[in-house]
Write an enzyme that holds these catalytic residues in place. Sequence first.
Site, PDB file in Angstrom:
ATOM      1  N   HIS A   1      -4.777  -0.622  -4.116  1.00 29.18           N
ATOM      2  CA  HIS A   1      -6.199  -0.803  -3.782  1.00 29.18           C
ATOM      3  C   HIS A   1      -7.093  -0.392  -4.953  1.00 29.18           C
ATOM      4  O   HIS A   1      -8.235   0.043  -4.741  1.00 29.18           O
ATOM      5  CB  HIS A   1      -6.606   0.016  -2.552  1.00 29.18           C
ATOM      6  CG  HIS A   1      -5.776  -0.213  -1.338  1.00 29.18           C
ATOM      7  ND1 HIS A   1      -6.001  -1.242  -0.452  1.00 29.18           N
ATOM      8  CD2 HIS A   1      -4.699   0.462  -0.844  1.00 29.18           C
ATOM      9  CE1 HIS A   1      -5.114  -1.187   0.533  1.00 29.18           C
ATOM     10  NE2 HIS A   1      -4.311  -0.158   0.314  1.00 29.18           N
TER      11      HIS A   1
ATOM     12  N   ASP B   1      -4.575   8.324  -0.267  1.00 28.39           N
ATOM     13  CA  ASP B   1      -4.692   8.784   1.115  1.00 28.39           C
ATOM     14  C   ASP B   1      -5.007  10.273   1.233  1.00 28.39           C
ATOM     15  O   ASP B   1      -4.680  11.070   0.354  1.00 28.39           O
ATOM     16  CB  ASP B   1      -3.401   8.491   1.876  1.00 28.39           C
ATOM     17  CG  ASP B   1      -3.094   7.012   1.918  1.00 28.39           C
ATOM     18  OD1 ASP B   1      -4.049   6.211   1.859  1.00 28.39           O
ATOM     19  OD2 ASP B   1      -1.909   6.648   1.989  1.00 28.39           O
TER      20      ASP B   1
ATOM     21  N   SER C   1       0.837  -1.201   0.000  1.00 30.10           N
ATOM     22  CA  SER C   1       0.000   0.000   0.000  1.00 30.10           C
ATOM     23  C   SER C   1       0.876   1.258   0.000  1.00 30.10           C
ATOM     24  O   SER C   1       1.557   1.525  -0.983  1.00 30.10           O
ATOM     25  CB  SER C   1      -0.974  -0.034   1.180  1.00 30.10           C
ATOM     26  OG  SER C   1      -1.948   0.968   1.070  1.00 30.10           O
TER      27      SER C   1
END
Length: 229
Positions: free
Chosen positions: A157, A135, A120
């Site tokens: 993701h 984010d 990630s």
Amino acid sequence: MELLLLSNSTLPGKAWLEHALPLIANQLNGRRSAVFIPFAGVTQTWDEYTDKTAEVLAPLGVNVTGIHRVADPLAAIEKAEIIIVGGGNTFQLLKESRERGLLAPVADRVKRGALYIGWSAGANLACPTIRTTNDMPIVDPNGFDALDLFPLQINPHFTNALPEGHKGETREQRIRELLVVAPELTVIGLPEGNWIQVSNGQAVLGGPNTTWVFKAGEEAVALEAGHRF
């Protein structure tokens, strides 16, 4: 260089990092000494994050030391055979790494043979910049430039799905916005469960799901496991 860039750390029905353990074991090649960079952790302490990582990797014979716990982080990076960067908030990860002067030493050590493992946010940090993170910018990292170990931008993701009735942009629309202002970039939409493994000069896509590649002015291209970048 040796890189293992994972979209995520957890899959439904599996324990944390369970799906990644065979990949990690296969790429260790005798390496055992690891430093862990936990700075992406926000809602868990860096000690908690480090201890959790150490516990999961112990059965593989990997000895994990949190970079925040050592008196001389640069010396620890130089001695490390493995550099592990956990997920969480990419902006905080980059900010802490930059302020501590770790970016150049980490990149140099990986180029000289250390294995880099990141999931990630840790995968984002391996890219030229963090401009394809998902984010929230909770802190200012004083620039987006990152490690530049992998030449393409990764969006971890990745999914293009929207909840019913949701009127916000899809992930592809967000990526297309980036490509308008930075048309020189190539973005890999890496869905959960997928990874990119770099070894012996070859970057190979793995995982069960379709990965997408985005370039300015071109249709998205679907890639499957085994594709070589």
